[in-house]
Design an enzyme around this catalytic site. Structure first.
Site, PDB file in Angstrom:
ATOM      1  N   TYR A  15      15.576  98.343 -14.906  1.00  0.00           N
ATOM      2  CA  TYR A  15      16.318  98.830 -13.736  1.00  0.00           C
ATOM      3  C   TYR A  15      15.331  99.644 -12.905  1.00  0.00           C
ATOM      4  O   TYR A  15      14.860 100.682 -13.358  1.00  0.00           O
ATOM      5  CB  TYR A  15      17.475  99.740 -14.163  1.00  0.00           C
ATOM      6  CG  TYR A  15      18.647  99.017 -14.791  1.00  0.00           C
ATOM      7  CD1 TYR A  15      18.640  98.660 -16.146  1.00  0.00           C
ATOM      8  CD2 TYR A  15      19.773  98.701 -14.041  1.00  0.00           C
ATOM      9  CE1 TYR A  15      19.733  98.010 -16.718  1.00  0.00           C
ATOM     10  CE2 TYR A  15      20.872  98.050 -14.605  1.00  0.00           C
ATOM     11  CZ  TYR A  15      20.836  97.706 -15.941  1.00  0.00           C
ATOM     12  OH  TYR A  15      21.921  97.059 -16.502  1.00  0.00           O
ATOM     13  N   PRO A  70      27.962  95.985 -10.377  1.00  0.00           N
ATOM     14  CA  PRO A  70      27.382  95.427 -11.607  1.00  0.00           C
ATOM     15  C   PRO A  70      26.290  96.281 -12.262  1.00  0.00           C
ATOM     16  O   PRO A  70      25.840  95.949 -13.359  1.00  0.00           O
ATOM     17  CB  PRO A  70      26.791  94.094 -11.132  1.00  0.00           C
ATOM     18  CG  PRO A  70      26.554  94.282  -9.676  1.00  0.00           C
ATOM     19  CD  PRO A  70      27.604  95.214  -9.182  1.00  0.00           C
ATOM     20  N   LYS A  90      29.351  96.553 -16.778  1.00  0.00           N
ATOM     21  CA  LYS A  90      30.620  96.871 -17.434  1.00  0.00           C
ATOM     22  C   LYS A  90      31.743  95.870 -17.196  1.00  0.00           C
ATOM     23  O   LYS A  90      32.718  95.849 -17.954  1.00  0.00           O
ATOM     24  CB  LYS A  90      31.131  98.249 -16.958  1.00  0.00           C
ATOM     25  CG  LYS A  90      30.340  99.415 -17.464  1.00  0.00           C
ATOM     26  CD  LYS A  90      30.608  99.666 -18.936  1.00  0.00           C
ATOM     27  CE  LYS A  90      29.338 100.080 -19.633  1.00  0.00           C
ATOM     28  NZ  LYS A  90      29.209  99.724 -20.987  1.00  0.00           N
TER      29      LYS A  90
HETATM   30  C1  PHB Z   1      22.749  90.206 -15.615  1.00  0.00           C
HETATM   31  O1  PHB Z   1      21.930  89.814 -16.450  1.00  0.00           O
HETATM   32  O2  PHB Z   1      23.357  89.404 -14.888  1.00  0.00           O
HETATM   33  C2  PHB Z   1      22.969  91.651 -15.461  1.00  0.00           C
HETATM   34  C3  PHB Z   1      22.414  92.538 -16.349  1.00  0.00           C
HETATM   35  C4  PHB Z   1      22.624  93.890 -16.210  1.00  0.00           C
HETATM   36  C5  PHB Z   1      23.383  94.362 -15.158  1.00  0.00           C
HETATM   37  C6  PHB Z   1      23.961  93.471 -14.271  1.00  0.00           C
HETATM   38  C7  PHB Z   1      23.747  92.105 -14.420  1.00  0.00           C
HETATM   39  O3  PHB Z   1      23.566  95.687 -15.003  1.00  0.00           O
END
Ligand code: PHB
Ligand code: APR
Length: 389
Positions: free
Chosen positions: A200, A291, A295
């Protein structure tokens, strides 16, 4: 037609509910507006909380999930060109499983077909009737004919744009919403993930996320405008922006063929109550999270777990206590996840009108997450899934 539980929608919520009820010997009919191929191909979430993965296992649909799912014991946060790992296992004793929502949906559809219970695709014009009675009805069209399904309860698992929520009278239903001035441009790429764990990234040009679906498939996201047009985004520009936002000294982002591209707007939404008369809302029909905290899918599965247990207790004993507490039980967990998702989102994204003060707050919070075990533990326990707080 008659059944015990009429389920509207064959997303993760409706399919999981149908499966859990079947395990309890309770009959249901699942009504889905789309085609099976469409439902199975829709690319959505990919992270399962520890207890949600365990629930699928215990319910007998975890075989492929255990084999193909990628167990991750942490994620990385990137800020100021540095990465910091949040070690879920050390901080909480739990981990997460990376496994596509599409795959869970395929596993659940297969289990449903094997159970012999009804799942009808391509139904139209679903309407709910006599929800205030204990003999509600669902009317719908299917293969050119009109049908009426009589049942004991209706489970509204038809997502944010479904019809169930609107069946609750406006003077009963309260909605809570927050819109964000950004969205995510997501790609699926045929290339091995460039990192073992999710990254992230906070960046002055906007948030980016490195995720994956399998050892051969990468899933990557870039913060963009909520109504961003894909026209301006050639594959080359997408990779260049991903390199800029995720780049780090001594680390290489691998490129591959882009198989899918899409833009997702971001919103927080909660409907209260989640139950009215014989109607029970579950999943995206009742709540949406941005997203960033991963969750959405987990909340949907946990809602229907509560609902399946409450229905099983009612059919077994005639006692309604768990059913009557359904909305309250779910909403406590939902609001915890709403807060966490809002917080992850606003900590990691740069809004178009954010000022320098906002940036300094984010930078301070990200440093705090790096230096404080308490701060990191708070993130970790929310990410792997906390019981209602
Ligand atoms: C995803 O792999 O699509 C994904 C992973 C983590 C997130 C949102 C989407 O926080
Ligand atoms: N009649 C029949 N089916 C309907 C109707 C309708 N009027 N309206 C919607 N549906 C179907 C949709 O086609 C979809 O298959 O209901 C299903 C709802 O599924 P989801 O939107 O996936 O919602 P849910 O099962 O609650 O799962 C939540 O999905 O959107 C993601 O991020 C979210 O991961 C979370 C999960």
């Amino acid at each position: 037609m008659r059944t015990q539980v009429a389920i509207v929608g064959a997303g993760p919520a409706g399919l999981t509910l149908g499966h859990l009820l079947h395990r309890e010997g309770i009959d249901s009919v699942i009504l889905e507006g789309r085609r099976r191929e469409y439902v199975e191909a829709r690319i959505r979430a990919g992270v399962l909380e520890h207890d949600v993965a365990a629930l699928f296992d215990e319910a007998g649909v975890g075989e492929r999930l255990r084999r193909e799912g990628l167990v991750h014991t942490g994620v990385e946060l990137q800020a100021d060109g540095e990465r910091h790992r949040i070690a879920f296992d050390e901080l909480t004793g739990k981990s997460i499983v990376v496994y596509g929502q599409t795959e869970i949906v395929k596993d659940l559809i297969e289990a449903r077909l094997a159970s012999g219970r009804q799942l009808q695709f391509e139904v139209s014009d679903v309407t709910l009737h006599e929800l205030e009675s204990d003999r509600p009805r669902v009317r719908f069209g299917h293969e050119g004919a009109e049908w009426e399904l009589e049942c004991d309860v209706v489970a509204g698992c038809d997502g944010f744009h479904g019809v169930s929520r609107e069946s609750i009278p406006p003077d009963v239903l309260r909605s809570f919403t927050r819109e964000y001035p950004y969205g995510w441009l997501g790609i699926l790429a045929a290339v091995a993930p460039s990192n073992d764990e999710l990254v992230y990234a906070h960046h002055e040009r906007g948030f980016a996320l490195l995720s994956m679906r399998s050892p051969e498939l990468s899933r990557l996201y870039l913060q963009c405008a909520p109504d961003e047009s894909l026209e301006g985004w050639s594959d080359g520009r997408i990779w260049e922006e991903l390199h800029t936002r995720l780049g780090m000294e001594g680390w290489e982002l691998r490129e591959g063929q882009i198989l899918e591209k899409g833009v997702t707007p971001m919103r927080s939404f909660v409907a209260e109550p989640m139950q009215w008369g014989s109607l029970y809302l579950a999943g995206d029909a009742a709540h949406i999270v941005p997203p960033t905290g991963a969750k959405g899918l987990n909340l949907a599965v946990r809602d229907v777990h509560v609902l399946a247990e409450a229905l099983a207790a009612w059919y077994r004993t005639g006692k309604r206590e768990l059913l009557e507490r359904y909305s309250e039980t779910c909403l406590r967990r939902v609001w915890r996840a709403e807060h966490f998702s809002w917080w992850m989102t606003t900590t990691l994204h740069r809004g178009p009108s954010d000022d320098e003060f906002g940036l300094r707050l984010q930078q301070s919070q990200l440093r705090y997450l790096r230096s404080s075990v308490a701060a990191a533990t708070s993130l970790a326990e929310n990410y792997v899934g906390v019981e209602a707080a």
